[in-house]
Design a protein around this motif. Structure first.
Motif, mmCIF file in Angstrom:
data_model
loop_
_atom_site.group_PDB
_atom_site.id
_atom_site.type_symbol
_atom_site.label_atom_id
_atom_site.label_comp_id
_atom_site.label_asym_id
_atom_site.label_seq_id
_atom_site.Cartn_x
_atom_site.Cartn_y
_atom_site.Cartn_z
ATOM 1 N N ASN A 23 -9.487 21.045 14.318
ATOM 2 C CA ASN A 23 -8.811 20.445 15.471
ATOM 3 C C ASN A 23 -7.308 20.548 15.291
ATOM 4 O O ASN A 23 -6.689 19.725 14.623
ATOM 5 C CB ASN A 23 -9.224 18.980 15.624
ATOM 6 N N ILE A 24 -6.730 21.596 15.847
ATOM 7 C CA ILE A 24 -5.289 21.831 15.714
ATOM 8 C C ILE A 24 -4.475 20.711 16.345
ATOM 9 O O ILE A 24 -3.350 20.418 15.921
ATOM 10 C CB ILE A 24 -4.916 23.197 16.342
ATOM 11 N N VAL A 25 -5.041 20.051 17.361
ATOM 12 C CA VAL A 25 -4.326 18.960 18.018
ATOM 13 C C VAL A 25 -4.147 17.797 17.054
ATOM 14 O O VAL A 25 -3.060 17.222 16.931
ATOM 15 C CB VAL A 25 -5.080 18.502 19.277
ATOM 16 N N ILE A 26 -5.233 17.444 16.346
ATOM 17 C CA ILE A 26 -5.151 16.354 15.376
ATOM 18 C C ILE A 26 -4.156 16.703 14.279
ATOM 19 O O ILE A 26 -3.349 15.866 13.858
ATOM 20 C CB ILE A 26 -6.543 16.068 14.771
ATOM 21 N N LYS A 27 -4.212 17.947 13.825
ATOM 22 C CA LYS A 27 -3.292 18.379 12.762
ATOM 23 C C LYS A 27 -1.839 18.283 13.233
ATOM 24 O O LYS A 27 -0.974 17.749 12.527
ATOM 25 C CB LYS A 27 -3.610 19.814 12.364
ATOM 26 N N THR A 28 -1.581 18.770 14.426
ATOM 27 C CA THR A 28 -0.213 18.740 14.953
ATOM 28 C C THR A 28 0.274 17.313 15.133
ATOM 29 O O THR A 28 1.407 16.963 14.777
ATOM 30 C CB THR A 28 -0.145 19.487 16.291
ATOM 31 N N LEU A 29 -0.601 16.453 15.691
ATOM 32 C CA LEU A 29 -0.216 15.060 15.890
ATOM 33 C C LEU A 29 0.009 14.351 14.564
ATOM 34 O O LEU A 29 0.921 13.516 14.434
ATOM 35 C CB LEU A 29 -1.285 14.330 16.702
ATOM 36 N N SER A 30 -0.799 14.685 13.569
ATOM 37 C CA SER A 30 -0.649 14.051 12.254
ATOM 38 C C SER A 30 0.676 14.434 11.620
ATOM 39 O O SER A 30 1.398 13.581 11.085
ATOM 40 C CB SER A 30 -1.812 14.463 11.342
ATOM 41 N N ILE A 31 0.993 15.722 11.678
ATOM 42 C CA ILE A 31 2.266 16.178 11.109
ATOM 43 C C ILE A 31 3.434 15.582 11.876
ATOM 44 O O ILE A 31 4.415 15.102 11.295
ATOM 45 C CB ILE A 31 2.327 17.719 11.116
ATOM 46 N N GLY A 32 3.337 15.582 13.208
ATOM 47 C CA GLY A 32 4.409 15.013 14.022
ATOM 48 C C GLY A 32 4.610 13.537 13.755
ATOM 49 O O GLY A 32 5.746 13.048 13.674
ATOM 50 N N ALA A 33 3.488 12.817 13.621
ATOM 51 C CA ALA A 33 3.591 11.379 13.347
ATOM 52 C C ALA A 33 4.235 11.131 11.992
ATOM 53 O O ALA A 33 5.090 10.244 11.845
ATOM 54 C CB ALA A 33 2.203 10.745 13.397
ATOM 55 N N ALA A 34 3.837 11.905 10.975
ATOM 56 C CA ALA A 34 4.406 11.737 9.637
ATOM 57 C C ALA A 34 5.905 12.022 9.645
ATOM 58 O O ALA A 34 6.703 11.285 9.042
ATOM 59 C CB ALA A 34 3.693 12.652 8.647
ATOM 60 N N LEU A 35 6.302 13.099 10.342
ATOM 61 C CA LEU A 35 7.721 13.436 10.414
ATOM 62 C C LEU A 35 8.505 12.369 11.173
ATOM 63 O O LEU A 35 9.633 12.019 10.795
ATOM 64 C CB LEU A 35 7.898 14.800 11.087
ATOM 65 N N SER A 36 7.919 11.837 12.231
ATOM 66 C CA SER A 36 8.608 10.812 13.025
ATOM 67 C C SER A 36 8.808 9.530 12.228
ATOM 68 O O SER A 36 9.905 8.947 12.219
ATOM 69 C CB SER A 36 7.811 10.515 14.297
ATOM 70 N N VAL A 37 7.747 9.093 11.552
ATOM 71 C CA VAL A 37 7.855 7.877 10.740
ATOM 72 C C VAL A 37 8.865 8.078 9.616
ATOM 73 O O VAL A 37 9.703 7.212 9.340
ATOM 74 C CB VAL A 37 6.473 7.481 10.178
ATOM 75 N N ALA A 38 8.788 9.244 8.972
ATOM 76 C CA ALA A 38 9.723 9.534 7.878
ATOM 77 C C ALA A 38 11.163 9.549 8.383
ATOM 78 O O ALA A 38 12.075 9.044 7.716
ATOM 79 C CB ALA A 38 9.371 10.873 7.236
ATOM 80 N N THR A 39 11.366 10.114 9.568
ATOM 81 C CA THR A 39 12.713 10.184 10.143
ATOM 82 C C THR A 39 13.279 8.787 10.383
ATOM 83 O O THR A 39 14.424 8.489 10.019
ATOM 84 C CB THR A 39 12.687 10.966 11.464
ATOM 85 N N ILE A 40 12.484 7.924 10.974
ATOM 86 C CA ILE A 40 12.952 6.563 11.273
ATOM 87 C C ILE A 40 13.231 5.797 9.983
ATOM 88 O O ILE A 40 14.274 5.135 9.839
ATOM 89 C CB ILE A 40 11.919 5.820 12.137
#
Length: 659
Positions: A23-40
């Protein structure tokens, strides 16, 4: 065949990898979420470290959502660049955490030490940075570093247990290029990024970098300063403008011919031969007796105080506090002003890579040995290279001292004084020497002397008392070294002129600790200082001595950039080039800092008075012409001085004059 336990796959990793690959969508969302949380979290973290307080960081974020979003965008850009290079999510976050934490720590401690944050051009000062490393290894600093290391180790562990969270190389390249372009747009302030900055409420404050970082956030202020490291051509710059300035200078010179002697004839009305000219910039030298509410067991500066009563003396307005010695050297030796450069600039590191006319080249071109002395490493502040471009014949750094006397961790001021005497005694020609001492370099919370001869009394904390006593002992040794020179040249048949001063006030603890505790300033907040306090915190005493008569004309305050012209005038020498311009300017506007102007009557203003703005604009044009421009001034006047090349035998004087 039974599979070896060492070859078995990690079940958790395999399961997670399988889920994400389906599921590429789950993978993309997971990476995006991790990057967003890390950024904040990193955005909060670097402001926490840089401001020294979580509450201060959160208050700034809550009041500046737009600015925090811009800072977060820059963090996200850095994260994506690292992710595109490393290819592993958690390792990329770990690398970004390490890098941004390092920048925040450096900025925090640099601000504590000398009131200036971390600038892009500080990156090239790696060797100089190691010199202040011991200052940041206190308990609080080690706790900060320990917490950062713990976070990084957790991220590395996450990589080991959860896998790489990688994307295709094509996606990584696209992300990296997009991120790099975004950061570059903010650094160069393109039209779209400028619009975004305006909507966020960003306001680059280049004239006050402490306020710049406080208002805009660490990473945005740092990024905006990248553009400031490139000097734009000032409005109106061109050959006609410089020709007009030169014409006025030549007209002024013509009117003064009756009162200014020509160097080739006699340098002063009372001396038949050219005198030795000795500049001594004593490290962090200042008068501690100016502090209120403390007393000293004896006068720590008897020589200085006597000269202040009997000879030319006053206060030099330094562009620095607590550090940045090379900027003070730059102003004095070249007659140029750091107030006309981007805030935080370090000309020795950034701008000097070709011959630049200076006091050194002036005296070298008029029959002098032009020598620099500094009992420390020659690479520090790039002096090995800069002194060549400024026209010195030789530079005596620490490697040229033989079995020198040390006081504490550094070569003593008395040893530096003996080097000056040696240089003049061994030279058949008159000597111009610029000496920068090292003994009284901070910090002062050590017991470098194993006891002091002067005690301090007053209602101040014990730590402040100890620090002040250590500093005062060094100041007393500096005073004794000056007395040693005077006693020698009093007996010499060589005419000699000495000017002695400090480069900046000493950094007596974090947040101006001793100054606030004694009541010298009312607050540790620079923004709360009055103009009088700002002036006091940048004023170092200077004194003049000579073994031939000089007119006693005290100058209550004079900027470092004007000190060279002041000395040339005192010696009745015709000031060339930029020094001629300064000779006119300092008589009416003697004090010029980035955010302080002092007129001849002693009036203080935060900005240059309206009636003097055109003169300061001319000063800016001349400075640009000499540092970055086409050197039009050299076509109009003083061509030999303004176009003099570096000496081909630079530093070949090691054996012939003790250098």
């Amino acid at each position: 065949m039974k599979r070896s336990r060492y070859a078995q796959p990690d079940g958790r990793k395999e399961l997670l990898s399988a889920l994400l690959s389906r599921n590429i969508v789950i993978k993309t969302l997971s990476i995006g979420a991790a990057l967003s949380v890390a950024t904040i979290l990193m955005g909060i973290g670097i402001e926490w470290i840089g401001r020294g307080s979580l509450s201060d960081a959160l208050n700034w974020i809550s009041a500046n959502h737009g600015l925090f979003a811009v800072n977060a965008t820059l963090i996200a850009g850095l994260l994506l660049i690292l992710y595109s290079l490393i290819g592993a999510l958690f390792l990329s976050i770990a690398a970004a955490t390490a890098l941004l934490s390092l920048v925040s720590l450096i900025s925090f401690y640099k601000t504590k030490l000398i009131g200036e944050p971390f600038f892009p051009w500080d990156i090239i000062l790696s060797k100089e940075g190691t010199n202040i490393a011991p200052l940041v290894t206190d308990k609080a600093g080690l706790l900060r570093i320990g917490a950062i290391v713990a976070v990084i180790l957790l991220l590395v562990a996450a990589r080991l247990f959860l896998g790489r969270f990688a994307v295709s190389w094509r996606s990584r390249i696209a992300l990296g290029l997009l991120a790099a372009g975004t950061i570059a747009s903010f650094a160069w302030q393109t039209s779209w990024s400028s619009q975004m900055l305006a909507r966020a409420g960003a306001s680059p404050i280049i004239w006050n970098q402490h306020e710049n970082y406080e208002a805009n956030g660490l990473l945005l202020a740092f990024t905006l300063n990248i553009k400031n490291s490139i000097i734009a051509k000032p409005a109106g710059y061109g050959e006609p403008a410089i020709a007009g300035i030169a014409s006025q200078l030549l007209e002024d010179r013509k009117g003064e011919q009756d009162t200014v002697s020509v160097f080739s004839q006699t340098p002063t009305p009372s001396v038949s031969q050219a005198p030795n000219v000795i500049f001594i910039m004593n490290e962090a030298f200042w008068d501690p007796t100016l502090l209120p509410n403390v007393t000293f067991s004896e006068d720590p500066l008897p020589t200085i105080h006597k000269l202040q009563q009997e000879s030319r003396s006053g206060y030099m307005l330094s562009p620095q506090f607590g550090g940045g010695t090379s900027n003070v050297e730059f102003e004095i030796l070249t007659g140029l002003s750091t107030s006309l450069l981007p805030s935080g600039s370090i000309p020795y590191q950034q701008y000097i890579s070709r011959p630049l006319p200076s006091l050194a080249s002036f005296f070298a071109g008029n029959g002098y040995r032009s020598l620099a002395i500094h009992p420390y490493e020659g690479w520090f502040w790039n002096r090995n290279n800069v002194y060549k471009w400024l026209g010195f014949e030789g530079f005596k750094s620490i490697g040229h001292f033989t079995e020198p006397e040390y006081k504490g961790a550094f070569i003593s001021d008395a040893e530096a004084a003996r080097s000056i005497i040696q240089a003049t005694e061994e030279s058949e020609e008159p000597v111009f020497t610029y000496t920068v001492t090292m003994q009284n370099h901070g910090p002062y919370d050590d017991d470098r002397y194993g006891g002091t001869t002067i005690s301090v009394e007053g209602d101040i904390p014990a730590a402040a008392k100890q620090m002040l006593e250590t500093y005062t002992q060094g100041a007393r040794d500096a005073d004794d070294a000056l007395r040693l020179l005077i006693e020698h040249y009093e007996q010499s048949d060589e005419p000699t002129f000495i000017i002695f001063y400090g480069d900046h006030l000493p950094m007596l603890g974090y947040d101006y600790y001793v100054y606030e505790k004694t009541g010298f300033i009312h607050s540790a907040d620079i923004g709360a200082w009055s103009l009088e306090e700002l002036k006091k915190m940048h004023s170092v005493p200077y004194v003049v001595w000579s073994n031939f008569p000089l007119e006693n004309e005290p100058e209550p305050v004079i900027s470092a950039s004007f000190l060279g012209s002041y000395v040339l005038n005192a010696l009745s020498l015709e000031a060339p080039g930029q020094f001629a311009f300064n000779s006119q300017l300092y008589k009416t506007l003697p004090g010029l800092l980035r955010n302080l102007a002092v007129d001849s009557g002693g009036s203080l203003t935060q900005a240059v008075p309206e009636e003097w703005k055109s003169f300061i604009n001319d000063y800016r044009l001349l400075q640009y012409d000499m540092l970055f421009g086409e050197q039009y001034l050299a076509k109009q006047m003083d061509t030999e001085f303004l176009t003099r090349e570096a000496l081909p035998a630079y530093n070949s004087v090691e054996t012939s004059t003790g250098l």
